[in-house]
Design a protein around this motif. Structure first.
Motif, short mmCIF file in Angstrom:
data_model
loop_
_atom_site.label_atom_id
_atom_site.label_comp_id
_atom_site.label_asym_id
_atom_site.label_seq_id
_atom_site.Cartn_x
_atom_site.Cartn_y
_atom_site.Cartn_z
N ALA A 1 42.36 38.54 39.68
CA ALA A 1 40.96 38.10 39.68
C ALA A 1 40.27 38.46 40.99
CB ALA A 1 40.88 36.60 39.42
N VAL A 2 40.95 38.27 42.12
CA VAL A 2 40.36 38.63 43.41
C VAL A 2 40.08 40.12 43.46
CG1 VAL A 2 40.78 38.81 45.91
CG2 VAL A 2 41.38 36.70 44.69
N CYS A 3 41.08 40.94 43.14
CA CYS A 3 40.93 42.40 43.23
C CYS A 3 39.80 42.93 42.38
CB CYS A 3 42.23 43.10 42.79
SG CYS A 3 43.56 42.94 43.94
N PHE A 4 39.76 42.51 41.12
CA PHE A 4 38.81 43.09 40.19
C PHE A 4 37.40 42.56 40.38
CE2 PHE A 4 42.67 44.67 38.49
CZ PHE A 4 42.32 45.89 37.94
N ASN A 5 37.25 41.46 41.09
CA ASN A 5 35.92 40.95 41.39
C ASN A 5 35.45 41.35 42.79
OD1 ASN A 5 34.84 39.14 39.07
ND2 ASN A 5 37.04 38.81 39.18
N ALA A 6 36.37 41.67 43.69
CA ALA A 6 36.02 42.14 45.03
C ALA A 6 35.96 43.66 45.10
CB ALA A 6 37.01 41.62 46.06
N ASN A 7 36.46 44.34 44.08
CA ASN A 7 36.57 45.80 44.08
C ASN A 7 37.44 46.29 45.24
OD1 ASN A 7 35.20 46.25 41.76
ND2 ASN A 7 33.43 47.24 42.71
N ILE A 8 38.61 45.69 45.36
CA ILE A 8 39.57 46.14 46.37
C ILE A 8 40.85 46.60 45.68
CG2 ILE A 8 38.65 44.66 48.19
CD1 ILE A 8 41.00 42.76 47.73
N THR A 9 41.55 47.49 46.32
CA THR A 9 42.86 47.92 45.86
C THR A 9 43.90 47.16 46.66
OG1 THR A 9 42.11 50.11 45.21
CG2 THR A 9 44.45 49.87 45.67
N LEU A 10 44.83 46.56 45.95
CA LEU A 10 45.83 45.71 46.57
C LEU A 10 47.20 46.02 45.98
CD1 LEU A 10 46.07 43.26 48.52
CD2 LEU A 10 45.76 41.79 46.53
N HIS A 11 48.15 46.34 46.85
CA HIS A 11 49.53 46.55 46.44
C HIS A 11 50.36 45.45 47.08
CE1 HIS A 11 49.38 50.99 45.11
NE2 HIS A 11 48.13 50.54 45.23
N LEU A 12 50.93 44.60 46.25
CA LEU A 12 51.79 43.51 46.71
C LEU A 12 53.20 43.78 46.20
CD1 LEU A 12 49.40 40.56 45.87
CD2 LEU A 12 50.10 41.26 48.17
N LYS A 13 54.17 43.69 47.10
CA LYS A 13 55.55 43.97 46.70
C LYS A 13 56.49 42.98 47.37
CE LYS A 13 59.12 47.52 46.66
NZ LYS A 13 59.52 48.85 47.16
N LYS A 14 57.31 42.33 46.55
CA LYS A 14 58.35 41.48 47.10
C LYS A 14 59.47 42.37 47.59
CE LYS A 14 61.62 39.15 44.91
NZ LYS A 14 62.32 38.17 44.06
N GLU A 15 59.74 42.31 48.88
CA GLU A 15 60.83 43.09 49.45
C GLU A 15 62.16 42.38 49.24
OE1 GLU A 15 60.26 46.07 50.52
OE2 GLU A 15 58.08 45.94 50.57
N ILE B 1 46.41 47.35 51.54
CA ILE B 1 45.06 47.09 51.04
C ILE B 1 44.14 48.26 51.35
CG2 ILE B 1 44.27 45.90 53.12
CD1 ILE B 1 42.89 43.86 51.27
N ASP B 2 43.21 48.50 50.43
CA ASP B 2 42.14 49.48 50.62
C ASP B 2 40.84 48.81 50.20
OD1 ASP B 2 40.36 51.61 50.67
OD2 ASP B 2 41.25 52.63 48.95
N LEU B 3 39.91 48.70 51.13
CA LEU B 3 38.60 48.12 50.83
C LEU B 3 37.66 49.23 50.37
CD1 LEU B 3 38.26 45.75 53.92
CD2 LEU B 3 39.28 45.28 51.68
N GLY B 4 38.14 50.09 49.48
CA GLY B 4 37.43 51.29 49.06
C GLY B 4 36.47 51.13 47.91
N ASN B 5 36.15 49.89 47.53
CA ASN B 5 35.21 49.61 46.44
C ASN B 5 35.73 50.12 45.09
OD1 ASN B 5 32.92 48.38 45.45
ND2 ASN B 5 31.51 49.97 46.12
N ARG B 6 37.05 50.11 44.95
CA ARG B 6 37.70 50.43 43.67
C ARG B 6 38.76 49.37 43.41
NH1 ARG B 6 37.81 55.52 45.99
NH2 ARG B 6 40.05 55.43 46.28
N ALA B 7 38.71 48.78 42.24
CA ALA B 7 39.60 47.67 41.91
C ALA B 7 40.91 48.16 41.32
CB ALA B 7 38.91 46.74 40.91
N PHE B 8 42.02 47.68 41.93
CA PHE B 8 43.34 47.98 41.37
C PHE B 8 44.33 46.99 41.96
CE2 PHE B 8 47.13 50.23 40.13
CZ PHE B 8 46.75 50.82 38.95
N LEU B 9 45.29 46.57 41.16
CA LEU B 9 46.35 45.69 41.62
C LEU B 9 47.70 46.24 41.21
CD1 LEU B 9 47.40 42.98 42.86
CD2 LEU B 9 47.20 42.02 40.55
#
Length: 191
Positions: free
Chosen positions: A138-152, A105-113
């Motif tokens: 919806a969370v990412c683009f409304n919170a302006n956070i970058t989130l990388h989720l990966k199923k290992e 996660i990056d709380l950098g005020n830029r939205a990306f998933l």
């Protein structure tokens, strides 16, 4: 504690959030499995969350899940920015039995998933598995956070989804760790 009410023709949502809470929650969406995931999110992020959603469940769960993501995202955005005195970046890997999911996660005020390697389909109970990605988008683009989720790894959809919500919660909690040595966590001087 921040509050938000959002009323549309499809959903009526009222929510309250306390960023630095203890993880207590009161969740009512009419969707049992989704309630369970939001409770896990609150518990492991240590964010206090009170949320009531009345949606058009007779249609399906899509509107309720996406709109709850919008509301949580908007509340996070209001609580986060301008960002100061926190770590900003964090990661976690959460295992649940055979499943493991990573979150960066990056709380950098830029939205990306980035939502990678999830191939589950069908339902967990009555919950459509495809709605997990809709919620996080919806969370990412409304919170302006970058989130990388990966199923290992993982085969059981319930385990994979629960590990995903918990990985997000833990990474968010870590990114919000207060650090008095950090003013604005950006070389730009503003986030």
């Amino acid at each position: 504690m921040l509050s938000l009410n959002r009323d549309t023709k499809e959903t009526k949502i009222s929510a309250q959030i306390l960023l630095y809470g203890t993880g207590k929650c009161e969740i009512s969406t009419g969707i049992g499995f989704f309630n369970h995931m939001l409770e896990a999110f609150a518990k492991h992020s240590l964010i206090d969350l009170k949320l009531d959603c009345r949606g058009d469940l007779e249609v399906d769960f899509h509107h309720s899940v996406e709109d709850v993501g919008i509301v949580i995202g908007l509340l996070l955005k209001e609580a986060l920015y301008p960002l100061s005195g926190v770590e900003r970046f964090a990661n976690s890997v959460v295992a649940m039995d055979e499943a493991a999911v990573s979150c960066v996660i990056d709380l950098g005020n830029r939205a990306f998933l980035v939502y990678e390697n999830f191939n589950e389909s069908g339902k967990v109970g009555e919950f459509d598995v495809e709605l997990v990605e809709e919620f996080f988008r919806a969370v990412c683009f409304n919170a302006n956070i970058t989130l990388h989720l990966k199923k290992e790894r993982g085969k059981n959809a319930h385990h994979v989804i629960e590990a995903t919500f918990k990985a997000f919660a833990v990474a968010l909690r870590r990114a919000l760790t207060q650090n008095s040595r950090i003013a604005t966590p950006s070389t730009k001087g503003v986030l």
